[in-house]
Design a protein around this motif. Structure first.
Motif, PDB file in Angstrom:
ATOM      1  N   LEU A   3       0.808  -1.210   0.000  1.00 47.77           N
ATOM      2  CA  LEU A   3       0.000   0.000   0.000  1.00 47.77           C
ATOM      3  C   LEU A   3       0.844   1.264   0.000  1.00 47.77           C
ATOM      4  N   SER A   4       1.985   1.226   0.681  1.00 49.89           N
ATOM      5  CA  SER A   4       2.823   2.420   0.757  1.00 49.89           C
ATOM      6  C   SER A   4       3.790   2.544  -0.399  1.00 49.89           C
ATOM      7  N   GLY A   5       3.816   1.550  -1.287  1.00 49.69           N
ATOM      8  CA  GLY A   5       4.716   1.623  -2.431  1.00 49.69           C
ATOM      9  C   GLY A   5       6.181   1.503  -2.061  1.00 49.69           C
ATOM     10  N   GLY A   6       6.457   0.820  -0.949  1.00 43.72           N
ATOM     11  CA  GLY A   6       7.829   0.646  -0.534  1.00 43.72           C
ATOM     12  C   GLY A   6       8.444   1.875   0.112  1.00 43.72           C
ATOM     13  N   GLN A   7       7.648   2.924   0.389  1.00 36.58           N
ATOM     14  CA  GLN A   7       8.170   4.152   0.963  1.00 36.58           C
ATOM     15  C   GLN A   7       8.017   4.132   2.483  1.00 36.58           C
ATOM     16  N   LEU A   8       8.949   4.745   3.174  1.00 36.29           N
ATOM     17  CA  LEU A   8       8.853   4.849   4.619  1.00 36.29           C
ATOM     18  C   LEU A   8       7.905   5.984   4.992  1.00 36.29           C
ATOM     19  N   PRO A   9       7.148   5.851   6.061  1.00 30.08           N
ATOM     20  CA  PRO A   9       6.289   6.961   6.488  1.00 30.08           C
ATOM     21  C   PRO A   9       7.116   8.172   6.887  1.00 30.08           C
ATOM     22  N   ASP A 210      12.101   4.384 -10.006  1.00 27.45           N
ATOM     23  CA  ASP A 210      12.871   5.510 -10.509  1.00 27.45           C
ATOM     24  C   ASP A 210      12.554   5.802 -11.974  1.00 27.45           C
ATOM     25  N   ALA A 211      12.346   4.754 -12.761  1.00 23.83           N
ATOM     26  CA  ALA A 211      12.101   4.953 -14.183  1.00 23.83           C
ATOM     27  C   ALA A 211      10.772   5.641 -14.446  1.00 23.83           C
ATOM     28  N   LEU A 212       9.850   5.570 -13.500  1.00 25.40           N
ATOM     29  CA  LEU A 212       8.532   6.166 -13.692  1.00 25.40           C
ATOM     30  C   LEU A 212       8.445   7.584 -13.166  1.00 25.40           C
ATOM     31  N   ALA A 310      -3.167  -3.073 -15.880  1.00 25.81           N
ATOM     32  CA  ALA A 310      -3.895  -2.249 -16.851  1.00 25.81           C
ATOM     33  C   ALA A 310      -3.961  -0.795 -16.407  1.00 25.81           C
ATOM     34  N   ALA A 311      -4.174  -0.565 -15.097  1.00 27.42           N
ATOM     35  CA  ALA A 311      -4.244   0.813 -14.600  1.00 27.42           C
ATOM     36  C   ALA A 311      -2.899   1.522 -14.744  1.00 27.42           C
ATOM     37  N   LEU A 312      -1.797   0.813 -14.501  1.00 24.31           N
ATOM     38  CA  LEU A 312      -0.471   1.409 -14.641  1.00 24.31           C
ATOM     39  C   LEU A 312      -0.186   1.779 -16.090  1.00 24.31           C
ATOM     40  N   PHE A 313      -0.631   0.960 -17.018  1.00 22.81           N
ATOM     41  CA  PHE A 313      -0.298   1.188 -18.427  1.00 22.81           C
ATOM     42  C   PHE A 313      -1.191   2.252 -19.060  1.00 22.81           C
ATOM     43  N   PHE A 314      -2.483   2.250 -18.748  1.00 23.48           N
ATOM     44  CA  PHE A 314      -3.414   3.141 -19.424  1.00 23.48           C
ATOM     45  C   PHE A 314      -3.747   4.394 -18.617  1.00 23.48           C
ATOM     46  N   GLY A 315      -3.468   4.412 -17.310  1.00 24.48           N
ATOM     47  CA  GLY A 315      -3.848   5.540 -16.481  1.00 24.48           C
ATOM     48  C   GLY A 315      -2.928   6.739 -16.646  1.00 24.48           C
ATOM     49  N   ARG A 316      -3.510   7.935 -16.499  1.00 22.34           N
ATOM     50  CA  ARG A 316      -2.734   9.188 -16.555  1.00 22.34           C
ATOM     51  C   ARG A 316      -2.520   9.642 -15.112  1.00 22.34           C
ATOM     52  N   TRP A 317      -1.403   9.213 -14.539  1.00 26.44           N
ATOM     53  CA  TRP A 317      -1.126   9.456 -13.126  1.00 26.44           C
ATOM     54  C   TRP A 317      -0.006  10.474 -12.966  1.00 26.44           C
ATOM     55  N   CYS A 318       0.014  11.102 -11.795  1.00 26.59           N
ATOM     56  CA  CYS A 318       1.157  11.954 -11.450  1.00 26.59           C
ATOM     57  C   CYS A 318       2.340  11.061 -11.110  1.00 26.59           C
ATOM     58  N   PRO A 319       3.579  11.587 -11.132  1.00 28.80           N
ATOM     59  CA  PRO A 319       4.757  10.733 -10.942  1.00 28.80           C
ATOM     60  C   PRO A 319       4.747   9.935  -9.641  1.00 28.80           C
ATOM     61  N   ASP A 320       4.302  10.543  -8.528  1.00 31.00           N
ATOM     62  CA  ASP A 320       4.336   9.837  -7.250  1.00 31.00           C
ATOM     63  C   ASP A 320       3.364   8.657  -7.253  1.00 31.00           C
ATOM     64  N   VAL A 321       2.136   8.892  -7.713  1.00 31.62           N
ATOM     65  CA  VAL A 321       1.154   7.806  -7.775  1.00 31.62           C
ATOM     66  C   VAL A 321       1.619   6.733  -8.753  1.00 31.62           C
ATOM     67  N   ARG A 322       2.244   7.145  -9.849  1.00 31.71           N
ATOM     68  CA  ARG A 322       2.720   6.195 -10.844  1.00 31.71           C
ATOM     69  C   ARG A 322       3.784   5.269 -10.254  1.00 31.71           C
ATOM     70  N   ARG A 324       4.209   4.508  -7.038  1.00 33.86           N
ATOM     71  CA  ARG A 324       3.597   3.620  -6.048  1.00 33.86           C
ATOM     72  C   ARG A 324       2.786   2.509  -6.716  1.00 33.86           C
ATOM     73  N   LEU A 325       2.071   2.839  -7.771  1.00 35.82           N
ATOM     74  CA  LEU A 325       1.307   1.831  -8.482  1.00 35.82           C
ATOM     75  C   LEU A 325       2.227   0.804  -9.134  1.00 35.82           C
ATOM     76  N   ALA A 326       3.381   1.239  -9.637  1.00 38.28           N
ATOM     77  CA  ALA A 326       4.333   0.297 -10.222  1.00 38.28           C
ATOM     78  C   ALA A 326       4.882  -0.654  -9.178  1.00 38.28           C
ATOM     79  N   THR A 327       5.223  -0.133  -7.985  1.00 36.14           N
ATOM     80  CA  THR A 327       5.712  -1.000  -6.921  1.00 36.14           C
ATOM     81  C   THR A 327       4.646  -1.986  -6.482  1.00 36.14           C
ATOM     82  N   MET A 328       3.403  -1.523  -6.353  1.00 40.68           N
ATOM     83  CA  MET A 328       2.310  -2.411  -5.973  1.00 40.68           C
ATOM     84  C   MET A 328       2.101  -3.493  -7.023  1.00 40.68           C
ATOM     85  N   THR A 329       2.234  -3.143  -8.308  1.00 40.29           N
ATOM     86  CA  THR A 329       2.067  -4.123  -9.374  1.00 40.29           C
ATOM     87  C   THR A 329       3.126  -5.209  -9.294  1.00 40.29           C
TER      88      THR A 329
END
Length: 449
Positions: A3-9, A210-212, A310-322, A324-329
């Motif tokens: 849920l946190s995308g691998g980030q520390l609080p 990092d790539a996203l 599918a959401a990662l590939f087709f969604g128009r996300w901001c860099p931070d959400v992108r 986190r979604l990649a890590t969750m995927t």
């Protein structure tokens, strides 16, 4: 972590120092190494305990009406004995797959963890090795899936005059212990990836976060530049429903007491196997455990992984959400195990007649089985036939589409980061550079990159 995308609080001391522009305090490497190796040894000991413990019993229950007369475990299956039994019964492909996935792979992975921790590879190779180890952990579910398929396939109800005999396969402590070791191995892989991320120039798990980080809300579909290949990323989401809920396999039990005339046919989907596992454990208080476990690892996580891809590939996300979604995927793809279940379903469905005859023949006198074999066309006292249903094609197609989509999206991820990387390192062109002509400008840009 998902849920946190691998980030520390933000409240953690390490992350607070990063936000304030200060480097994080160095962690005690020697103490962390000792803890990591101790955890790896404990995981290996758990694997050894699980391999020698009872994975499942073949239980015989005799009742007179509603009164139970006898209950006895007439056949014991452990991890090591299952490999031997599969081989002796003639189901050698199942024995090879089970032995490789649950006999050798757990120890090979633990050895790889120790080697990569003590002797890390150079550059990005270490991160890619960590990514491969994280994705390989789910293969260890093969033995548990085989035990579950035996639970739903081998069910005998035989009337014996005033008595009734019931043969069922129930799970023991070996399966929970092996799954605990599998989750511990996954935790060690994440621990190794985190340690690699602290000392490597790119993120672990292939460098996807990092790539996203490119600016803007452009989707990966727009960055790919190949709209005709968009179906690759959308295929898992389109196939996952049919793969999990369509009939996959049908087991037909030919019973001795009915003279091989009556047949009991049971058709299962992936979700149907999970529902049929209700009440299969040795203790009544835990009868829902394996239904919940299979519903999570082979149903829910696969649906979530397909939708997240599918959401990662087709969604128009901001860099931070992108990011986190990649890590969750990545985590969801590593945990979702329907593709592993597809392999073992294909093996068990083709070899279940040999396996069932071997188990049933071991429970009854040899002369009785010989008489049955002479009078019938079946080689034993009872036999279970397995056949594929149309859903098996959907499940196999989904398994292939899942891996292909994950590889394609990761390739687009790294390609999408290339223009931003070039632009950040490209020197500004001056008036003299504009007069150099297009060919010299290309050579100068290439040298700068």
């Amino acid at each position: 972590a998902v849920l946190s995308g691998g980030q520390l609080p933000f409240s953690s001391p390490t992350n607070r120092r990063r936000q304030m522009g200060r480097p994080p305090r160095p962690r005690p490497r020697a103490a962390e190494t000792a803890c990591f190796l101790a955890a790896a040894v404990a995981t290996g000991a758990t694997v050894g305990f699980a391999q020698r413990s009872t994975g499942s019993w073949v239980r015989l229950t005799i009742a007179a009406g509603r009164d139970e007369v006898l209950r006895s475990n007439v056949f014991v299956i452990t991890s090591l004995s299952a490999i031997n039994d599969f081989w002796v019964s003639g189901a050698r492909p199942v024995a090879v797959v089970t032995g490789a996935a649950t006999g050798a792979l757990p120890y090979a992975q633990l050895l790889a963890y120790a080697v990569l921790w003590l002797r890390p590879l150079k550059g990005a190779s270490q991160s890619w090795a960590c990514a491969a180890l994280v994705q390989l952990v789910r293969v260890q579910h093969v033995l548990t899936f085989a035990a579950m398929l035996l639970v739903v396939a081998l069910k005998i109800d035989a009337p014996l005059g005033p008595l009734s005999a019931e043969v069922r396969v129930v799970t023991g402590w070996g399966c929970p212990a092996f799954e605990l070791a599998t989750l511990a191995s996954y935790g060690l892989a994440l621990w190794l990836a985190a340690a690699t991320r602290r000392g490597a120039p790119i993120q672990a798990l292939g460098g996807a976060p990092d790539a996203l980080g490119y600016a803007g809300r452009a989707s990966l579909f727009e960055k790919s530049g190949r709209p005709r290949l968009a179906w690759v990323a959308a295929a898992p989401a389109m196939l996952v429903g049919a793969a999990l809920f369509a009939p996959v396999v049908r087991f037909t039990m030919h019973e001795l007491a009915r003279g091989f005339v009556g047949k009991k046919r049971r058709t299962f989907s992936v979700y149907g196997v999970a529902a049929a596992m209700y009440g299969s454990t040795a203790r009544a208080t835990s009868k829902w455990v394996w239904t919940l476990w299979l519903a999570i690892f082979a149903v829910s996580l696969d649906v979530a992984a397909a939708l997240a891809t599918a959401a990662l590939f087709f969604g128009r996300w901001c860099p931070d959400v992108r990011r986190r979604l990649a890590t969750m995927t990545v985590h969801l793809h590593a945990l979702a195990s329907a593709d592993v279940l597809a392999v073992i379903v294909g093996q068990i469905a083709s070899e279940i007649p040999l396996i069932s005859s071997w188990i049933v023949d071991a429970m009854v006198p040899d002369d009785l089985c010989d008489d049955v074999e002479k009078d019938t066309r079946y080689g034993g006292c009872a036999v279970v036939d397995g056949e594929y249903r149309p859903g098996m094609g959907c499940l196999a197609g989904y398994a292939a589409a899942k891996s292909l989509a994950f590889a394609y999206v990761n390739a687009v991820v790294h390609r999408a980061s290339l223009p931003a990387c070039i632009a950040s390192r490209m020197p500004a062109l001056d008036a003299d550079a504009e007069a150099e002509g297009p060919l010299l400008r290309v050579e100068r840009d290439a040298a700068a990159v």
